[in-house]
Motif scaffolding. Structure first.
Motif, PDB file in Angstrom:
ATOM      1  N   LEU A 273       0.953  -1.466   0.163  1.00  0.00           N
ATOM      2  CA  LEU A 273      -0.271   0.006  -0.031  1.00  0.00           C
ATOM      3  C   LEU A 273       0.746   1.210  -0.087  1.00  0.00           C
ATOM      4  CD1 LEU A 273      -2.689   1.347   0.028  1.00  0.00           C
ATOM      5  CD2 LEU A 273      -2.630   1.118   2.569  1.00  0.00           C
ATOM      6  N   GLN A 274       1.973   1.248   0.979  1.00  0.00           N
ATOM      7  CA  GLN A 274       2.785   2.494   0.645  1.00  0.00           C
ATOM      8  C   GLN A 274       3.380   2.671  -0.470  1.00  0.00           C
ATOM      9  OE1 GLN A 274       6.465   1.592   3.236  1.00  0.00           O
ATOM     10  NE2 GLN A 274       6.955   3.889   3.210  1.00  0.00           N
ATOM     11  N   ASP A 275       3.734   1.270  -1.167  1.00  0.00           N
ATOM     12  CA  ASP A 275       4.426   1.609  -2.754  1.00  0.00           C
ATOM     13  C   ASP A 275       3.302   2.274  -3.633  1.00  0.00           C
ATOM     14  OD1 ASP A 275       6.940   0.915  -2.009  1.00  0.00           O
ATOM     15  OD2 ASP A 275       6.594  -1.291  -2.462  1.00  0.00           O
ATOM     16  N   ILE A 276       2.266   1.670  -3.430  1.00  0.00           N
ATOM     17  CA  ILE A 276       0.922   2.243  -4.502  1.00  0.00           C
ATOM     18  C   ILE A 276       0.866   3.911  -4.109  1.00  0.00           C
ATOM     19  CG2 ILE A 276      -1.316   2.312  -4.768  1.00  0.00           C
ATOM     20  CD1 ILE A 276      -1.369  -0.565  -4.273  1.00  0.00           C
ATOM     21  N   GLU A 277       1.035   4.113  -2.976  1.00  0.00           N
ATOM     22  CA  GLU A 277       0.920   5.734  -2.770  1.00  0.00           C
ATOM     23  C   GLU A 277       2.135   6.425  -3.191  1.00  0.00           C
ATOM     24  OE1 GLU A 277      -1.881   6.980  -2.089  1.00  0.00           O
ATOM     25  OE2 GLU A 277      -2.796   5.025  -1.850  1.00  0.00           O
TER      26      GLU A 277
END
Length: 342
Positions: free
Chosen positions: A262-266
Motif C-alpha cells: 500500500l505504501q508503494d502504491i501511494e
C-alpha cells in the motif's frame, strides 16, 4: 529529455560561450571544441538514475530528476563536472574556464527536462513542487537536429554563425510548442464541456517526437478520459479511452492487507500525479495513465506489479507497438481517418 539532446545542448552553449570569450583568436576553433567536450558533461544530472536499490524498486523514481536537477544545485553540479574533467583537460584550459563551460553545459539540463511532462524538481530545497511544462516530448529528433547540425558546422569553421541560428531556431521550437499546447488545451476544455464533463487535472502533452499530435487527459467523476488531437492547419479530434482511477479504497484492495505494498502504491500515485489505473488485461499491474504507446489509449507503458502475496514491488515497462498500432499512430500524425472508423 534524452541524453543525446542534453549532450548536444550542453556542447552548443559551452562552445558558444567559448567563442565569445576568444573571439578573433587563432585558437578559437580548438577552444570551441574543447569547450563542447566540457559542455557535453551536462549529462551529469542524470547520474541520479544510478540511485537504485535491489530492495526498493521505486527508489530510482523518487530520485530521478531530483536534487541533481535543482537549480540551486547547478553551481555544485558544475563544479563536480569540472573536477572530473580537470585531469583530462588541464593542459588545454585553466580551471576557471573549465568551470564556466561546465556551468554552461549543466544549466540547460534541468530546464530542458522541465519542458517535458515527466516532472522535474527545479526548486529544491525550497519546494518539492515538480515542474512539467509539457512543451516538448522526452524524445524529439527534430529539436535535436535543430541544435546538432548548426553545432557541427560551428565546430568545423571558425567563421561559422550556424550556432547562433540553431539556438534561435531551438527557442522558436519551444515557442511553437507553447502555441500548440494552448490549442490542445482549448480543444480539450471545449470537448469536456461538450460532453457535459467537469474536467479536473486536465493535462495536454505532445506525443513522441512531434508537436502535431497531442494527447489530452482529464479527470471527471473518478475516471480519466484520454483523447488525441491533430493540430495542423485545422484541428482533428480522435476519441480515446476512459478508465476509472484507482482510489484509496481500490488501493487497499490491491494491497490485500500488505502495508508495504500500500505504501508503494501511494508513492507511485505521487510520481504519476494521481493518474493511477488498474489494467484489467494485466492482473496485479498498477499503471501510470499519463503515458501510453498510443495517444488515444489507456495502456500504461510503465507501472508497478507483484508476483504474489508477500512479494516485493517491481517496476515494469510495457512498450508493445504492434503493426496495427503503428498504422493508427501514423494515420493520426498525418491527420487521417483511422481504419476502424472508415
Amino acid at each position: 529529455m534524452d541524453i543525446l539532446t542534453h549532450a548536444v545542448m550542453g556542447a552548443a552553449l559551452a562552445s558558444g560561450v567559448a567563442a565569445l570569450r576568444h573571439r578573433g583568436e587563432e585558437l578559437a576553433l580548438a577552444t570551441r571544441r574543447s569547450a563542447a567536450i566540457v559542455g557535453a558533461a551536462g549529462l551529469l544530472p542524470d547520474a541520479d538514475a544510478l540511485i537504485q536499490s535491489g530492495n526498493d524498486a521505486l527508489l530510482v523514481l523518487d530520485y530521478h530528476r531530483h536534487f541533481t536537477h535543482a537549480l540551486a544545485f547547478v553551481p555544485a553540479g558544475s563544479l563536480i563536472a569540472a573536477l572530473l574533467l580537470w585531469p583530462l583537460l588541464r593542459r588545454r584550459m585553466g580551471f576557471g574556464a573549465l568551470y564556466l563551460y561546465a556551468l554552461a553545459g549543466y544549466l540547460p539540463h534541468p530546464l530542458l527536462d522541465a519542458c517535458t511532462s515527466y516532472g522535474t524538481h527545479l526548486w529544491l530545497p525550497f519546494s518539492e513542487r515538480r515542474e512539467a511544462w509539457n512543451l516538448i516530448a522526452v524524445v524529439d529528433p527534430p529539436f535535436t537536429l535543430l541544435l546538432a547540425l548548426p553545432l557541427f558546422f560551428f565546430l568545423r569553421r571558425p567563421d561559422s554563425q550556424a550556432l547562433r541560428w540553431g539556438l534561435v531556431l531551438g527557442l522558436a521550437y519551444f515557442g511553437l510548442g507553447f502555441f500548440q499546447q494552448q490549442r490542445a488545451q482549448t480543444a480539450a476544455t471545449e470537448l469536456a464541456l461538450a460532453r457535459g464533463h467537469q474536467a479536473t487535472q486536465l493535462s495536454v502533452k505532445p506525443s513522441m517526437a512531434n508537436l502535431v499530435l497531442w494527447r489530452s487527459l482529464y479527470v471527471h467523476d473518478g475516471r480519466v478520459q484520454v483523447d488525441a488531437f491533430h493540430l495542423g492547419s485545422s484541428l482533428r479530434h480522435y476519441p480515446g479511452a476512459s478508465a476509472p482511477l484507482l482510489d484509496a479504497a481500490g488501493a487497499r484492495q490491491v494491497a490485500a492487507g500488505e502495508a508495504r505494498r500500500l505504501q508503494d502504491i501511494e508513492r507511485f500515485r505521487v510520481f504519476s500525479d494521481g493518474f493511477l489505473v488498474v489494467d484489467p488485461r494485466r492482473p496485479g499491474f498498477v499503471g501510470d495513465a499519463r503515458y501510453a504507446m498510443q495517444p488515444t489509449a489507456i495502456a500504461p507503458i510503465w507501472g508497478i506489479a507483484w508476483r504474489g502475496a508477500g512479494a516485493a514491488t517491481e517496476f515494469v515497462s510495457h512498450h508493445d507497438f504492434s503493426p496495427a498500432m503503428r498504422r493508427d499512430f501514423f494515420a493520426m500524425l498525418r491527420g487521417r481517418e483511422l481504419a476502424a472508423t472508415r
